[in-house]
Design an enzyme around this catalytic site. Sequence first.
Site, PDB file in Angstrom:
ATOM      1  CE  LYS A 116     -56.622 -43.382 -44.702  1.00 33.88           C
ATOM      2  NZ  LYS A 116     -54.867 -42.910 -44.053  1.00 33.88           N
TER       3      LYS A 116
ATOM      4  CG  ASP B  64     -58.027 -38.844 -42.195  1.00 36.12           C
ATOM      5  OD1 ASP B  64     -58.902 -38.496 -41.848  1.00 36.12           O
ATOM      6  OD2 ASP B  64     -56.828 -38.712 -43.124  1.00 36.12           O
TER       7      ASP B  64
END
Length: 216
Positions: A121, A139
Amino acid sequence: MSLSQHAQQICDILATLYPQAHCELEFSTPFQLLIATILSAQSTDAQVNKLTRRLFAKYPTVEAMAELSVEELEEQIKGVGLFRNKAKHIAATCQLLLSEYGGEVPKTREELMQLPGVGRKTANVVLANAFGIPAFAVDTHVLRVSKRLGLAQGSTPDQVEAEITALLPAGQWIDAHHRLIWHGRRICHARNPRCGECPLAPHCPSAKTEGEEHDE
DNA sequence: AACTCGGGGCA
DNA sequence: TGCCCAGAGTT
């Protein structure tokens, strides 16, 4: 309607809902965004910004920050969650940036993920927001909202990233990422999504009417 | 796949 | 108060 048409329709509505959606971390260089993004794990952007305003004023560059020991770094970032892990990771990342990358933040996902504290991420956030390189960061908000909207079926972030990037033109990845997050924070909550006031509800396979509960 | 780190937000 | 996170690393 094809899946890609469904996706484009969702994205168009999200664009009208959140035309200004953007990364809310404050930074002025790629290095600063890298550090801020490492700090942002499981923490709010407001908290990270409050902390980095002090930190970047004193230590704006990798050269300056690399002078700090792990203990000194802990002292600087105390106040954000998981600060001991993050201090260790940031110290090691600064050293690696200097020794392996000439003090520059690398511009590939593979290189970024070599850095301690930088995962899937964080790497994509840096690519997208520091360099403008198309990347779609997944996420927990993006994972949840994408699945509810029927844009993805996979259960892992890697699967969902692959599905979305195959579904949308690369030019839309960065905006789509921020809009899905904003939607997740404002309406499509994990526990009690506010489907009653969601403009996407007519197009959402998971939309519930008032009173019902989400299972996931 | 499950666990840990940790302060903040929210019911 | 208790539960969950705008994650990543380790076991």
